[in-house]
Design an enzyme around this catalytic site. Structure first.
Site, mmCIF file in Angstrom:
data_model
loop_
_atom_site.group_PDB
_atom_site.id
_atom_site.type_symbol
_atom_site.label_atom_id
_atom_site.label_comp_id
_atom_site.label_asym_id
_atom_site.label_seq_id
_atom_site.Cartn_x
_atom_site.Cartn_y
_atom_site.Cartn_z
ATOM 1 N N HIS A 1 10.972 12.604 -1.924
ATOM 2 C CA HIS A 1 9.887 12.920 -1.853
ATOM 3 C C HIS A 1 10.052 14.260 -0.704
ATOM 4 O O HIS A 1 11.026 13.988 -0.015
ATOM 5 C CB HIS A 1 8.955 12.020 -1.414
ATOM 6 C CG HIS A 1 9.027 11.574 -0.224
ATOM 7 N ND1 HIS A 1 10.537 9.926 -0.352
ATOM 8 C CD2 HIS A 1 9.078 11.352 1.008
ATOM 9 C CE1 HIS A 1 10.258 9.811 1.051
ATOM 10 N NE2 HIS A 1 9.495 9.713 1.803
ATOM 11 N N HIS B 1 7.620 16.243 2.197
ATOM 12 C CA HIS B 1 6.615 16.034 3.151
ATOM 13 C C HIS B 1 6.459 17.784 3.080
ATOM 14 O O HIS B 1 7.234 18.677 3.543
ATOM 15 C CB HIS B 1 6.431 16.141 4.766
ATOM 16 C CG HIS B 1 7.302 13.701 4.214
ATOM 17 N ND1 HIS B 1 6.811 13.199 4.887
ATOM 18 C CD2 HIS B 1 8.536 13.673 4.036
ATOM 19 C CE1 HIS B 1 7.126 12.540 5.211
ATOM 20 N NE2 HIS B 1 8.177 12.074 4.831
HETATM 21 P P1 AMP Z 1 10.163 8.986 4.462
HETATM 22 O O1 AMP Z 1 10.137 8.410 6.096
HETATM 23 O O2 AMP Z 1 10.312 10.036 4.221
HETATM 24 O O3 AMP Z 1 10.287 8.502 3.271
HETATM 25 O O4 AMP Z 1 7.968 9.377 4.206
HETATM 26 C C1 AMP Z 1 7.844 8.392 3.356
HETATM 27 C C2 AMP Z 1 5.812 8.460 4.121
HETATM 28 O O5 AMP Z 1 5.008 7.602 2.967
HETATM 29 C C3 AMP Z 1 5.895 8.459 5.151
HETATM 30 O O6 AMP Z 1 4.921 9.159 5.904
HETATM 31 C C4 AMP Z 1 4.561 7.082 4.886
HETATM 32 O O7 AMP Z 1 3.389 7.360 5.806
HETATM 33 C C5 AMP Z 1 4.107 7.803 4.209
HETATM 34 N N1 AMP Z 1 3.373 6.376 2.703
HETATM 35 C C6 AMP Z 1 4.335 5.161 2.886
HETATM 36 N N2 AMP Z 1 3.313 4.280 2.311
HETATM 37 C C7 AMP Z 1 1.955 5.581 1.523
HETATM 38 C C8 AMP Z 1 1.200 5.551 0.615
HETATM 39 N N3 AMP Z 1 0.916 4.369 0.089
HETATM 40 N N4 AMP Z 1 0.143 6.658 0.940
HETATM 41 C C9 AMP Z 1 0.556 7.533 0.802
HETATM 42 N N5 AMP Z 1 1.772 7.166 0.969
HETATM 43 C C10 AMP Z 1 2.308 6.688 2.095
#
Ligand code: AMP
Length: 111
Positions: free
Chosen positions: A104, A106
């Site tokens: 993903h 951001h």
């Molecule tokens: P990363 O640290 O790059 O793997 O980011 C994962 C992101 O996913 C974090 O910013 C979380 O806040 C976000 N996240 C986790 N669960 C959910 C969810 N159910 N819906 C939306 N965002 C999520």
């Protein structure tokens, strides 16, 4: 590392858990981050299972990569960010800050 089908974004893609959707097409899903770190904080994920950006860049067909980035371009307009300031980030690996092992990016903006 192999792709884990039970990661939270895989569950979102299967509609097993909800998300606050921004955009969707055949290739990409975008939704608001549940724990926003900026005024606008959305996540953009491919629908196919890639673990992280390195996996995506190495193994996704060029057509998939092209649709991914053209979807990002559309989302920039949907969020009205084209003339504003924003950041794009992607964490790779635990030490790189990655928590969810489905590739993903951001998209963050305080504008
Ligand atoms: P990363 O640290 O790059 O793997 O980011 C994962 C992101 O996913 C974090 O910013 C979380 O806040 C976000 N996240 C986790 N669960 C959910 C969810 N159910 N819906 C939306 N965002 C999520």
């Amino acid at each position: 590392m192999t792709y884990d089908n039970e990661n939270i974004f895989a569950k979102i893609l299967r509609s097993e858990i909800p998300c606050d959707k921004v955009f969707e097409n055949d290739f990409v899903l975008s939704f608001y981050d549940i724990n926003p770190k900026a005024k606008t904080h959305v996540l953009i994920i491919p629908k196919k299972p890639f673990i992280d950006m390195a996996d995506f860049l190495e193994n996704a067909e060029i057509e998939i990569q092209s649709h991914f980035w053209s979807s990002v371009n559309e989302i920039i307009d949907i969020l009205d960010l084209r003339e504003k300031s924003f950041q794009i980030k992607s964490h790779k690996g635990k030490d790189g800050g990655q928590e969810v092992f489905h590739f993903h990016i951001h998209l963050l903006s305080n504008s």
